[in-house]
Design a protein around this motif. Structure first.
Motif, PDB file in Angstrom:
ATOM      1  N   GLN A  21       0.934  -1.215   0.028  1.00 48.64           N
ATOM      2  CA  GLN A  21      -0.014   0.017  -0.022  1.00 48.64           C
ATOM      3  C   GLN A  21       0.888   1.193  -0.096  1.00 48.64           C
ATOM      4  N   ALA A  22       0.230   2.508  -0.760  1.00 52.11           N
ATOM      5  CA  ALA A  22       0.926   3.606  -0.431  1.00 52.11           C
ATOM      6  C   ALA A  22       1.239   3.899   0.936  1.00 52.11           C
ATOM      7  N   MET A  23       2.021   4.832   1.159  1.00 52.25           N
ATOM      8  CA  MET A  23       2.261   5.079   2.594  1.00 52.25           C
ATOM      9  C   MET A  23       1.310   6.097   3.330  1.00 52.25           C
ATOM     10  N   GLY A  24       0.364   6.903   2.519  1.00 48.83           N
ATOM     11  CA  GLY A  24      -0.471   7.651   2.763  1.00 48.83           C
ATOM     12  C   GLY A  24      -1.841   7.142   3.180  1.00 48.83           C
ATOM     13  N   LEU A  25      -1.915   5.823   2.708  1.00 50.38           N
ATOM     14  CA  LEU A  25      -3.284   5.117   2.859  1.00 50.38           C
ATOM     15  C   LEU A  25      -3.371   4.445   4.184  1.00 50.38           C
ATOM     16  N   HIS A  26      -2.163   4.263   5.172  1.00 56.80           N
ATOM     17  CA  HIS A  26      -2.299   3.667   6.261  1.00 56.80           C
ATOM     18  C   HIS A  26      -2.687   4.729   7.512  1.00 56.80           C
ATOM     19  N   GLN A  27      -3.592   4.234   8.350  1.00 55.87           N
ATOM     20  CA  GLN A  27      -4.442   4.990   9.301  1.00 55.87           C
ATOM     21  C   GLN A  27      -3.920   4.715  10.548  1.00 55.87           C
ATOM     22  N   ASP A  28      -3.190   3.958  10.984  1.00 56.59           N
ATOM     23  CA  ASP A  28      -2.674   3.653  12.352  1.00 56.59           C
ATOM     24  C   ASP A  28      -1.211   3.984  12.622  1.00 56.59           C
ATOM     25  N   ASP A  29      -0.475   2.899  12.405  1.00 53.79           N
ATOM     26  CA  ASP A  29       1.080   3.092  12.544  1.00 53.79           C
ATOM     27  C   ASP A  29       1.726   2.871  11.308  1.00 53.79           C
ATOM     28  N   VAL A  30       2.819   3.696  11.412  1.00 50.64           N
ATOM     29  CA  VAL A  30       3.834   3.550   9.937  1.00 50.64           C
ATOM     30  C   VAL A  30       5.058   3.884  10.668  1.00 50.64           C
ATOM     31  N   VAL A  31       5.981   3.087  10.035  1.00 50.79           N
ATOM     32  CA  VAL A  31       7.252   3.364  10.483  1.00 50.79           C
ATOM     33  C   VAL A  31       8.180   4.025   9.236  1.00 50.79           C
ATOM     34  N   ILE A  32       8.853   5.010   9.300  1.00 50.00           N
ATOM     35  CA  ILE A  32       9.639   5.670   8.270  1.00 50.00           C
ATOM     36  C   ILE A  32      11.158   5.467   8.653  1.00 50.00           C
ATOM     37  N   ALA A  33      11.807   4.945   7.776  1.00 48.30           N
ATOM     38  CA  ALA A  33      13.312   4.868   8.027  1.00 48.30           C
ATOM     39  C   ALA A  33      14.255   5.822   7.348  1.00 48.30           C
ATOM     40  N   CYS A  34      15.242   6.263   7.739  1.00 48.44           N
ATOM     41  CA  CYS A  34      16.250   7.098   7.230  1.00 48.44           C
ATOM     42  C   CYS A  34      17.510   6.785   7.208  1.00 48.44           C
ATOM     43  N   HIS A  35      18.116   6.447   5.871  1.00 52.09           N
ATOM     44  CA  HIS A  35      19.380   5.712   6.189  1.00 52.09           C
ATOM     45  C   HIS A  35      20.831   6.502   6.405  1.00 52.09           C
ATOM     46  N   GLY A  36      21.913   6.027   6.490  1.00 58.73           N
ATOM     47  CA  GLY A  36      23.263   6.724   6.437  1.00 58.73           C
ATOM     48  C   GLY A  36      23.589   7.487   5.170  1.00 58.73           C
ATOM     49  N   TRP A  37      24.513   8.198   5.473  1.00 56.88           N
ATOM     50  CA  TRP A  37      25.379   8.781   4.137  1.00 56.88           C
ATOM     51  C   TRP A  37      25.935   7.748   3.275  1.00 56.88           C
ATOM     52  N   GLN A  38      25.851   7.857   1.914  1.00 60.84           N
ATOM     53  CA  GLN A  38      26.212   7.136   0.903  1.00 60.84           C
ATOM     54  C   GLN A  38      25.532   5.726   0.988  1.00 60.84           C
ATOM     55  N   ASP A  39      24.591   5.336   1.863  1.00 62.17           N
ATOM     56  CA  ASP A  39      23.905   4.302   1.964  1.00 62.17           C
ATOM     57  C   ASP A  39      22.697   4.420   1.055  1.00 62.17           C
ATOM     58  N   ASN A  40      21.570   3.543   1.365  1.00 62.89           N
ATOM     59  CA  ASN A  40      20.399   3.709   0.518  1.00 62.89           C
ATOM     60  C   ASN A  40      19.397   2.850   1.566  1.00 62.89           C
TER      61      ASN A  40
END
Length: 288
Positions: A21-40
């Motif tokens: 599902q698209a991220m914006g469709l979730h209504q309860d919990d969402v985990v968003i992860a941000c990686h490190g420099w030069q990673d992905n």
């Protein structure tokens, strides 16, 4: 894993998720992860596989990294622009509870975001990163001169004979083994014009920054972070993380620190142990 993309004001950011599902469709919990420099975003795949919680988990590639777009030719990669990118991503999220996970650079970006917009965040997980990178005021002039000189020289994208050669180059300057290197580099490589392989990342991400906050500014920006925070460090992680923990830990009013086996990429090397810690942290802060 499923692929996704999200449009910000000027860029399309791509990533990997455990949800179709698209991220914006979730209504309860969402985990968003941000990686490190030069990673992905691929750096979070072992963690996503190991998490027992059935939560939608979205790891996106920063601009200039992985499969995401590069910034405009006249733009640069200032730290504050990463914070703005995260702000634009989260603003498109409709979930009641947003849980942020950040590694290294991503941990610092997530920290500053939580300091400014903590009302939008239910929990914060920092992996091998805490506080902010700063410079002494007397270093400002030298930093600017060095950065402008590097911009004038420009950067050429080096081509390697094979993917194995490029991965070996990354392994030579990293603290992880070949299996982790293969997982991490899969999104960072593309065919080169001469039949070899080259990095997909924008070479400008390696440019020296023309500006850094002073230590006093870093402390003022972080102020008080009231979001419940879990810090995970590797047994052989970066010494800077321990130094920054000593300097900045007091800004996190609800901070718990844990140590797992591994180096700076301990979330890939000890994915199961990290998943247990993060899963418990998410549950304690409303995830279900």
């Amino acid at each position: 894993m499923h692929t996704f993309s999200i449009n910000t004001r000027a860029l399309t950011l791509c990533g990997l998720s455990n949800s179709q599902q698209a991220m914006g469709l979730h209504q309860d919990d969402v985990v968003i992860a941000c990686h490190g420099w030069q990673d992905n975003s691929g750096s979070f795949v072992p963690l996503m596989r190991a998490l027992s919680l059935n939560l939608p988990f979205y790891a996106f590639d920063w601009a200039g990294h992985g499969l995401s777009q590069w910034r405009h030719p006249q733009a640069h990669y200032y730290f504050i622009d990463y914070v703005d990118d995260l702000h634009q991503v989260i603003s498109q999220c409709q979930a009641r509870r947003v849980h942020l996970v950040g590694h290294s650079l991503g941990a610092m970006v997530a920290s500053l975001y939580a300091a400014c917009f903590g009302e939008h965040i239910s929990s914060l997980t920092l992996i091998e990163g805490i506080g902010l990178v700063y410079a002494e005021p007397e270093e400002a002039k030298a930093l600017l001169i060095r950065a402008l000189a590097q911009r004038a020289r420009g950067e050429k994208i080096r081509e390697y004979p094979s993917a194995a050669d490029l991965i070996a180059r990354r392994l030579a300057i990293s603290d992880f083994d070949e299996s982790v290197g293969n997982e991490l580099m899969a999104r960072n490589m593309e065919p080169g014009p001469k039949g070899g392989v080259r990095l997909r990342t924008d070479p400008r991400i390696k440019h020296y920054s023309a500006f850094r906050y002073s230590e006093a500014q870093a402390h003022a920006l972080l102020d008080i972070i009231e979001v419940p925070t879990l810090l995970i460090k590797g047994t052989a992680g970066y010494s800077m993380v321990h130094q920054n923990e000593h300097k900045f830990a007091h800004h996190y009013s609800q901070l718990s620190a844990k140590v797992v086996a591994g180096g700076h990429h301990c979330h890939m090397q000890s994915a199961s142990e990290c998943a247990q810690l993060i899963g418990a942290h998410l549950r304690q802060n409303g995830a279900r």
